[in-house]
Design an enzyme around this catalytic site. Structure first.
Site, short mmCIF file in Angstrom:
data_model
loop_
_atom_site.label_atom_id
_atom_site.label_comp_id
_atom_site.label_asym_id
_atom_site.label_seq_id
_atom_site.Cartn_x
_atom_site.Cartn_y
_atom_site.Cartn_z
N ASP A 117 3.54 1.38 12.23
CA ASP A 117 2.58 0.50 11.64
C ASP A 117 2.53 -0.96 11.96
O ASP A 117 1.33 -1.60 11.57
CB ASP A 117 2.82 0.45 10.09
CG ASP A 117 2.56 1.93 9.54
OD1 ASP A 117 1.92 2.95 10.24
OD2 ASP A 117 2.68 2.18 8.40
N LYS B 84 0.73 -1.15 -0.07
CA LYS B 84 -0.06 0.03 0.07
C LYS B 84 0.90 1.48 -0.11
O LYS B 84 0.79 2.25 -0.84
CB LYS B 84 -0.83 0.15 1.36
CG LYS B 84 -1.38 1.38 1.60
CD LYS B 84 -2.68 1.47 2.48
CE LYS B 84 -1.96 1.98 3.92
NZ LYS B 84 -1.98 3.30 4.39
N ARG C 85 -0.57 14.88 12.58
CA ARG C 85 -0.07 14.68 11.22
C ARG C 85 -0.08 16.06 10.18
O ARG C 85 -0.69 16.26 9.06
CB ARG C 85 -0.68 13.86 10.35
CG ARG C 85 -0.85 12.38 11.34
CD ARG C 85 -1.37 11.15 10.29
NE ARG C 85 -0.44 10.62 9.57
CZ ARG C 85 -0.66 9.43 8.79
NH1 ARG C 85 -1.75 9.00 8.93
NH2 ARG C 85 0.21 8.97 8.01
N ARG D 261 -5.31 11.34 3.62
CA ARG D 261 -3.86 12.37 4.08
C ARG D 261 -2.78 12.06 2.70
O ARG D 261 -2.20 12.91 2.42
CB ARG D 261 -3.36 12.05 5.27
CG ARG D 261 -2.35 12.64 5.69
CD ARG D 261 -1.71 12.42 6.69
NE ARG D 261 -0.37 12.82 6.69
CZ ARG D 261 0.11 13.87 7.24
NH1 ARG D 261 -0.73 15.00 7.30
NH2 ARG D 261 1.44 14.48 7.01
N ILE E 116 1.71 19.20 7.72
CA ILE E 116 2.62 19.15 6.75
C ILE E 116 3.57 20.17 6.49
O ILE E 116 4.05 20.57 5.46
CB ILE E 116 1.64 18.85 5.47
CG1 ILE E 116 0.76 20.12 5.27
CG2 ILE E 116 0.92 17.85 5.19
CD1 ILE E 116 0.43 20.51 3.91
N ASP E 117 3.99 20.48 7.74
CA ASP E 117 4.76 21.73 7.78
C ASP E 117 6.36 21.49 7.23
O ASP E 117 6.84 22.17 6.48
CB ASP E 117 5.06 22.45 9.08
CG ASP E 117 5.34 21.22 10.15
OD1 ASP E 117 4.96 20.21 9.87
OD2 ASP E 117 5.89 21.46 11.33
C1 UD1 Z 1 4.07 7.32 6.49
C2 UD1 Z 1 3.21 6.24 6.16
C3 UD1 Z 1 2.51 5.64 7.60
C4 UD1 Z 1 3.75 5.48 8.63
C5 UD1 Z 1 4.44 6.91 8.60
C6 UD1 Z 1 5.73 6.38 9.55
C7 UD1 Z 1 2.10 6.39 4.00
C8 UD1 Z 1 0.90 6.41 3.14
N1 UD1 Z 1 2.03 6.55 5.31
O1 UD1 Z 1 3.13 8.45 6.84
O2 UD1 Z 1 1.85 4.56 7.07
O3 UD1 Z 1 3.13 5.38 9.96
O4 UD1 Z 1 4.79 7.25 7.34
O5 UD1 Z 1 6.50 5.56 9.05
O6 UD1 Z 1 3.19 5.98 3.38
N2 UD1 Z 1 5.27 15.38 10.78
C9 UD1 Z 1 5.09 16.70 10.89
N3 UD1 Z 1 5.01 17.51 9.83
C10 UD1 Z 1 5.28 17.24 8.68
C11 UD1 Z 1 5.17 15.62 8.54
C12 UD1 Z 1 4.99 14.84 9.50
O7 UD1 Z 1 5.29 17.21 12.29
O8 UD1 Z 1 5.23 17.89 7.75
C13 UD1 Z 1 5.29 14.30 11.90
C14 UD1 Z 1 4.16 13.38 11.81
O9 UD1 Z 1 2.96 14.10 12.59
C15 UD1 Z 1 4.44 12.23 12.55
C16 UD1 Z 1 6.13 12.15 12.16
O10 UD1 Z 1 6.53 13.52 11.60
O11 UD1 Z 1 4.64 12.37 14.15
C17 UD1 Z 1 6.36 11.16 11.06
O12 UD1 Z 1 5.45 11.20 9.91
P1 UD1 Z 1 5.70 10.99 8.28
O13 UD1 Z 1 7.02 10.18 8.44
O14 UD1 Z 1 5.84 12.15 7.59
O15 UD1 Z 1 4.58 9.86 8.03
P2 UD1 Z 1 3.69 9.96 6.53
O16 UD1 Z 1 4.41 10.23 5.81
O17 UD1 Z 1 2.57 10.75 7.13
#
Ligand code: UD1
Length: 427
Positions: A308, A22, A121, A92, A123-124
């Site tokens: 996960d 996925k 979560r 998302r 997106i900053d």
């Molecule tokens: C991806 C996976 C998800 C997995 C996660 C961590 C996909 C579709 N999803 O999610 O299944 O659990 O990686 O391995 O591949 N964060 C911020 N700001 C941002 C981006 C992230 O603060 O701009 C924080 C998030 O809130 C979280 C952490 O960083 O606490 C990790 O997030 P991230 O690695 O970005 O996960 P996703 O890409 O959303």
């Protein structure tokens, strides 16, 4: 909305093939926009999240078709630069179209994704990084709910991520592939799903070095070309089904496994007491009756133990002989299963401040009516149900269908008694 009925107490036996990944499929589907041509995507899982991304492709002007697990995408006429707000708020991962639409058109309008059940979560990291690539960002629409990003020429540059975010790394790669010059990402995510999107883009003509390391370099090219690509199998689905064997007991061979991507999960299952044999694409797991506790298990970015897999291992540790601690280090709200597991007789104390669960193993869980709050949490309740005495009904099975093609079919193939039933069955 459907529920899943699990009749517990049966050991699992047999062989099972693991579906396509996925979290590799979702960024690759977003990336198909960058290629003004055709993509043939093999081993693509038929799950709700993928259907949702494919619907967005169609909204953007792509033509798509399925043949079994092969997805065909023709993105020649993908002329729209705007992702409908409803599509982003629903899922998302649609934020990955930020990078691919920007890369293709130098322009994108996309809604700001809300929080979700496993945490805030934001997106900053995505926006900060992309703004450095000569991209202007404006918040528009009611309550500034939409982001408009545009550029006359996207320029490669050095990007330092403060955290190795998977999504931010993928979005920067998608933005950089057709940019002018070289983009270098420092502290990049090393997750296999970043490697997969790089492999897809390289197969389509992109120039990317360093995939799978914390330093990725993308040298912009003028265009991509038609491509055929096979997605790897899903490491989290494989891990989920291995956790099911650990909890219920039994002996199962899993085929099509991405064994190299499963090291930390295999290490944990071995510590719990499972016997495991591996080849490159096959894992045999044997679980004995007595499960061992783990003093402290922390979720971490890859190659650490994946968030996960946390819920599924939590279910297994409910049956271990002693006390375990799980510390969730990635997302704030990933212990939503605890109340449901308590209904089944589990003994778990939450330390909300530290985001830790302290689990005291019990000899037996009891079937109950429980609720899937999120994708992996739902699968974890099925695992608990397989090991429990009596019948468990997991409500809100739609959450599980987001990531598992047919969890009942798969578990039934290895001897479990699982079936979909109507929500009324849970009343
Ligand atoms: C991806 C996976 C998800 C997995 C996660 C961590 C996909 C579709 N999803 O999610 O299944 O659990 O990686 O391995 O591949 N964060 C911020 N700001 C941002 C981006 C992230 O603060 O701009 C924080 C998030 O809130 C979280 C952490 O960083 O606490 C990790 O997030 P991230 O690695 O970005 O996960 P996703 O890409 O959303």
């Amino acid at each position: 909305m459907s529920s899943i009925e699990v009749i517990g107490g049966k050991q699992l036996k047999g062989e099972l093939n693991i579906q396509g990944s996925k979290n590799a499929a979702l960024p690759v589907i977003a990336a198909t926009i960058l290629n003004k041509g055709t993509t043939v995507l093999k081993n693509c899982p038929k799950i709700l999240d993928v259907y949702h991304m494919v619907k967005i492709l169609q909204e953007l002007g792509c033509t798509t078709a399925w043949d079994g697990n092969t997805l065909y995408v023709d993105s020649r006429n993908a002329n729209s630069t705007s992702v409908p707000e409803e599509s982003v708020t629903k899922m998302r991962s649609s934020i990955l179209f930020l990078g691919s639409l920007l890369g293709r058109h130098n322009d994108v309008i996309i809604a700001y994704p809300g929080g979700c059940s496993i945490g805030k979560r934001p997106i900053d990291y995505h926006l900060n990084a992309i703004s450095k690539m000569n991209v202007t960002q404006e918040f528009i629409g009611e309550n500034d709910a939409m982001i408009h990003c545009y550029s006359d020429q996207i320029l490669g540059t050095d990007i330092f991520l403060e955290f190795p975010s998977v999504g931010a790394t993928q979005n920067v790669i998608l933005t950089g592939v057709l940019a002018k010059g070289t983009t270098r990402i420092f502290n990049a995510a090393r997750e296999p799903e970043v490697v997969e999107v790089c492999n897809y883009l390289i197969a389509a003509g992109a120039r990317i070095c360093g995939k799978g390391t914390a330093f990725i370099e993308i040298e912009g090219v003028s265009q991509l070309h038609d491509v055929e690509f096979r997605l790897s199998s899903d490491r989290i689905v494989a891990g989920t089904y291995m956790a099911a064997v650990a909890a219920a007991g039994g002996n199962v061979i899993f085929n099509n496994t991405p064994t190299g991507y499963l090291e930390s999960t295999l290490r944990v299952l071995k510590r719990i007491g499972c016997n495991i044999d591996t080849t490159e694409d096959r894992i045999t797991i044997h679980s004995r009756q007595k499960l061992l506790p783990i003093d402290l298990l922390k979720t971490q970015p890859y190659p650490g133990f994946p968030t996960d897999m946390q819920s599924q291992i939590l279910s297994v540790l409910c049956l271990a002989d002693g006390e375990s601690i799980i510390s969730e280090e990635i997302f704030e709200s990933r212990f939503q299963n605890v109340n449901d597991l308590a209904k089944m007789g589990a003994k778990i104390t939450l330390d909300a401040k530290e985001n830790k669960a302290i689990i005291t193993g019990v000899k037996q869980l009891q079937g109950a009516v429980v609720e899937a709050h999120d994708l992996r949490g739902g699968a974890a309740l099925i695992i608990a149900g397989l090991a429990a005495k009596g019948t468990t009904i997991v409500r809100n099975a739609t959450s599980i269908e987001r990531g598992y093609e047919d969890i009942c079919r798969d578990l039934a193939a290895i001897g479990a008694q699982t079936r979909y039933c109507s929500e009324n069955a849970a009343e």
